[in-house]
Design an enzyme around this catalytic site. Sequence first.
Site, PDB file in Angstrom:
ATOM      1  N   LYS A  32       0.852  -1.196   0.000  1.00 36.04           N
ATOM      2  CA  LYS A  32       0.000   0.000   0.000  1.00 36.04           C
ATOM      3  C   LYS A  32       0.875   1.228   0.000  1.00 36.04           C
ATOM      4  CE  LYS A  32      -4.501   0.777   0.295  1.00 36.04           C
ATOM      5  NZ  LYS A  32      -5.555  -0.189  -0.055  1.00 36.04           N
TER       6      LYS A  32
ATOM      7  N   GLY B 111     -20.490   6.846   2.968  1.00 37.33           N
ATOM      8  CA  GLY B 111     -19.346   7.096   2.082  1.00 37.33           C
ATOM      9  C   GLY B 111     -19.869   7.085   0.654  1.00 37.33           C
ATOM     10  N   TYR B 112     -19.610   8.166  -0.095  1.00 36.55           N
ATOM     11  CA  TYR B 112     -20.161   8.227  -1.454  1.00 36.55           C
ATOM     12  C   TYR B 112     -19.060   8.511  -2.463  1.00 36.55           C
ATOM     13  CZ  TYR B 112     -24.541   8.053  -4.061  1.00 36.55           C
ATOM     14  OH  TYR B 112     -25.573   7.646  -4.872  1.00 36.55           O
ATOM     15  N   GLY B 113     -17.938   7.827  -2.285  1.00 31.39           N
ATOM     16  CA  GLY B 113     -16.858   7.866  -3.276  1.00 31.39           C
ATOM     17  C   GLY B 113     -17.111   6.781  -4.307  1.00 31.39           C
ATOM     18  N   ASN B 114     -16.059   6.278  -4.918  1.00 31.92           N
ATOM     19  CA  ASN B 114     -16.205   5.272  -5.971  1.00 31.92           C
ATOM     20  C   ASN B 114     -16.991   4.046  -5.490  1.00 31.92           C
ATOM     21  OD1 ASN B 114     -15.046   2.575  -7.107  1.00 31.92           O
ATOM     22  ND2 ASN B 114     -14.751   4.035  -8.760  1.00 31.92           N
ATOM     23  N   ALA B 115     -16.580   3.478  -4.363  1.00 36.57           N
ATOM     24  CA  ALA B 115     -17.219   2.242  -3.892  1.00 36.57           C
ATOM     25  C   ALA B 115     -18.663   2.495  -3.470  1.00 36.57           C
ATOM     26  CB  ALA B 115     -16.416   1.646  -2.742  1.00 36.57           C
ATOM     27  N   GLY B 116     -18.885   3.530  -2.681  1.00 40.32           N
ATOM     28  CA  GLY B 116     -20.230   3.813  -2.163  1.00 40.32           C
ATOM     29  C   GLY B 116     -21.215   4.157  -3.267  1.00 40.32           C
ATOM     30  N   TYR B 117     -20.775   4.988  -4.173  1.00 41.27           N
ATOM     31  CA  TYR B 117     -21.667   5.406  -5.266  1.00 41.27           C
ATOM     32  C   TYR B 117     -22.099   4.202  -6.106  1.00 41.27           C
ATOM     33  CZ  TYR B 117     -22.876   6.890  -9.984  1.00 41.27           C
ATOM     34  OH  TYR B 117     -23.501   7.003 -11.196  1.00 41.27           O
TER      35      TYR B 117
HETATM   36  N1  GLU Z   1      -7.288   0.093  -3.338  1.00 43.66           N
HETATM   37  C1  GLU Z   1      -8.053  -1.073  -3.612  1.00 43.66           C
HETATM   38  C2  GLU Z   1      -8.110  -1.990  -2.397  1.00 43.66           C
HETATM   39  O1  GLU Z   1      -7.982  -1.558  -1.266  1.00 43.66           O
HETATM   40  C3  GLU Z   1      -7.593  -1.776  -4.873  1.00 43.66           C
HETATM   41  C4  GLU Z   1      -6.171  -2.244  -4.853  1.00 43.66           C
HETATM   42  C5  GLU Z   1      -5.675  -2.712  -6.204  1.00 43.66           C
HETATM   43  O2  GLU Z   1      -6.442  -2.710  -7.143  1.00 43.66           O
HETATM   44  O3  GLU Z   1      -4.512  -3.078  -6.258  1.00 43.66           O
HETATM   45  O4  GLU Z   1      -8.380  -3.147  -2.511  1.00 43.66           O
END
Ligand code: GLU
Length: 417
Positions: free
Chosen positions: A107, A219-225
């Site tokens: 990360k 949460g309304y970012g990519n995942a939430g939306y």
């Molecule tokens: N950031 C995303 C996660 O937490 C995707 C990570 C990725 O695609 O490598 O799983």
Amino acid sequence: MAKTKLNPFTVAQQQLDQCAKILRLDPGVQAILRVPSRELHVSIPVRMDDGSIKVFQGFRVQYNDAKGPCKGGIRFHADETIDTVRALAAWMTWKCSLLDLPLGGGKGGVICNPKEMSQGELERLSRAYIDQVARIIGPEKDVPAPDVYTNPQIMAWMMDEYSKISGQNQFGTITGKPLALGGSLGRGDATARGGLYTVREAAKELGIDLSQATIAVQGYGNAGYYAACLAQSLFGCKVVAVGDSKGCVLSETGLDPQAVAKHKTKTSTVCDFPGAKAISNEEILELDVDILFPAALESVITEENAPRIKAKIVAELANGPTTPEADVILHKNGVHVIPDFLCNAGGVTVSYFEMVQNFYMYYWETEEVHKRLDRKMTEAYHGVLNTSKRYNINMRQAAYVVAVERVVEAMKLRGWA
Ligand code: GLU
């Protein structure tokens, strides 16, 4: 809300320690798995629009690469800390293993406030970050991707910078790229879509009719939306509440997720969406809905509010939203938690598909991506469910058992343990 913000890395280590006990792991193996294998701390000088130079702090943590190159996103966040990045890198290790991807966990993070930066400043920061971490990333070493407040455009700049450094196109070094630059179809909504496949399986198990189900999305970012949109379009769920960092909105008759997104684009928040009632960031978590999607940041479900969670399913699209103490309470109260590194693994799974397509220079149709994602998520969900029944442990502990066992097997075969 948490009274004192927990250290996410302490949480990740506590979770691993619990798993080590269940598996009776060798203490030496446990010691290896409790800490990152490698981390790079960098200072990133960036020329700002006013001509001044600002030095940002950034990190890349490579937690464990026994099963393959490290994989994981890069976050741009004002509250980023090295311990958050360590925890997220650990969770990536378990996530990739649980989905049985040939990848380890990593990360990255930069302490910055992207909301206050211009596009030019963001581009220079993204490129400068890659200049600093280039020596430790690459398709065989570590493959970054988007995460909180990073997006396909940022991935494009990063991939371009890495390509310039290596003197050749390097599509396979970054995933979550735009389609025109080697991105994969189906990557955009993959985190939410993967999560919904696990929700579908959980609903079958619990006898919940999704076409009658209500959902709340924190949460309304990519995942939430996308979770709100897909829950409605795939299964006919009613989206009764959504929220972002500024506040939340509730409508008993149901919200139109796309209309809310348009409102957010215009006003930068879901707050004051016409016809909806304002509720707080605490209230949204405690609504009497069938499914709650925490889809923002860590440690929002704590021992303090866990007793008041009424949802039947908590589908963790965020990383680390529930603390270990809260886990115990939710389990006791019969709340079915789909743990983060299972529920949100769709993103990295399609990232892996993107790497495969980059290497082959051959790109799949959307249906192919969805079919393969569904198979992976469904298999992982049932693996966790069966393990939880077999050991009589909660879903998170079961996810750890499956994931850690595979990493340990790889370490043993390599002769590390
Ligand atoms: N950031 C995303 C996660 O937490 C995707 C990570 C990725 O695609 O490598 O799983």
